[in-house]
Design an enzyme around this catalytic site. Structure first.
Site, PDB file in Angstrom:
ATOM      1  N   LYS A 286       6.411   0.996  -4.007  1.00  0.00           N
ATOM      2  CA  LYS A 286       5.163   1.132  -3.244  1.00  0.00           C
ATOM      3  C   LYS A 286       5.472   0.891  -1.770  1.00  0.00           C
ATOM      4  O   LYS A 286       6.031  -0.152  -1.397  1.00  0.00           O
ATOM      5  CB  LYS A 286       4.167   0.106  -3.768  1.00  0.00           C
TER       6      LYS A 286
HETATM    7  C1  E4P Z   1      -3.624  -0.608  -4.666  1.00  0.00           C
HETATM    8  O1  E4P Z   1      -2.646  -0.379  -5.306  1.00  0.00           O
HETATM    9  C2  E4P Z   1      -3.965  -1.907  -4.087  1.00  0.00           C
HETATM   10  O2  E4P Z   1      -3.153  -2.877  -4.667  1.00  0.00           O
HETATM   11  C3  E4P Z   1      -5.378  -2.335  -4.353  1.00  0.00           C
HETATM   12  O3  E4P Z   1      -6.117  -1.368  -5.045  1.00  0.00           O
HETATM   13  C4  E4P Z   1      -6.066  -2.941  -3.172  1.00  0.00           C
HETATM   14  O4  E4P Z   1      -7.352  -3.318  -3.557  1.00  0.00           O
HETATM   15  P1  E4P Z   1      -8.263  -4.343  -2.728  1.00  0.00           P
HETATM   16  O5  E4P Z   1      -8.881  -3.606  -1.601  1.00  0.00           O
HETATM   17  O6  E4P Z   1      -9.278  -4.815  -3.731  1.00  0.00           O
HETATM   18  O7  E4P Z   1      -7.351  -5.443  -2.272  1.00  0.00           O
END
Ligand code: E4P
Length: 226
Positions: free
Chosen positions: A85
């Protein structure tokens, strides 16, 4: 639309994996930081992978391409199926390009506009993560970005998987499916809420009560015969 769990919590992952409804898990440094800090990240990620056995996104924390590539190499040495990622910054795109040339799966994260998604796709991203909830938080329409990305992908025949991220509630999951997302990554609470309906619970209680009543009547009838 596939569902992933957005969590680094082993109990949550174990539970949802046992229901058979998820095909992957996405993690990020904030989700990992919420868990036991004495457990090292490698161990935690490997535990997650052993519970899911499918997609696991592991995020790098470097902000330069060389650093990201070094981290990717280390993560891949833990398990070669890892999806790396990478944040949607220019250095991140450089790293995505290199990793895609090596046929390593990448998930470009922190995408808030269709043009960012397009750049990530062109750099070779396997997944483009559009942050729906965080856009809603600042008064924008997060799901409109997913819809736009889907439309562009269909017109242009683009190949990255569209991942609706930053999901906050069950309606986001349904809207993501209607917007044409390939995957929605959901927090535990939203995913569990999406399985519930008061009429399901009420209906089940009535079925079970009627079944018990019938069993009692059968037992009574048998007693009367003796
Ligand atoms: C995506 O992979 C992120 O980890 C995640 O969806 C972020 O979400 P949040 O805005 O609730 O932190």
């Amino acid at each position: 639309m596939e569902l992933y769990l957005d969590s680094a919590n082993l109990d949550e992952i174990r539970h949802v994996a046992s229901l058979g409804i998820i095909s992957g898990v996405t993690t990020n440094p904030s989700l990992l930081a919420k868990e036991d800090p004495t457990v090292d990240v490698r161990q935690r990620i490997l535990e997650i992978y052993s519970l899911v056995g499918g997609h696991v996104s592991v995020e790098v924390v470097s902000t330069d391409a060389d650093g990201m590539l070094r981290e990717a190499e280390e993560i891949l040495s833990w398990f070669p199926e890892a999806t790396i990622k990478i944040p949607m910054i220019p250095e991140g795109l450089k790293a995505v390009r290199r990793l895609s040339q090596q046929e390593v799966d990448t998930n470009v994260t922190l995408i808030f506009t269709p043009s960012q998604a397009l750049a990530a796709n062109n750099a070779g991203a396997t997944y483009v993560s559009v942050f729906v909830g965080r856009l809603d938080d600042v008064g924008s329409d997060g799901m409109a970005v997913v819809r736009d990305v889907r439309e562009i992908w269909d017109i242009q025949g683009l190949s990255s998987q569209i991942l609706a991220a930053s999901i906050r509630h069950p309606m986001h999951i349904i809207e993501a499916a209607k917007a044409g997302a390939d995957i929605a990554t959901c927090p535990y609470k939203a995913l569990m809420q999406s399985l519930q309906h008061p009429l399901t619970d009420k209906g089940l209680s009535a079925f079970l009560a009627d079944h018990r009543k019938m069993q009692e009547e059968i037992a009574k009838a048998k007693g009367a015969l003796v």
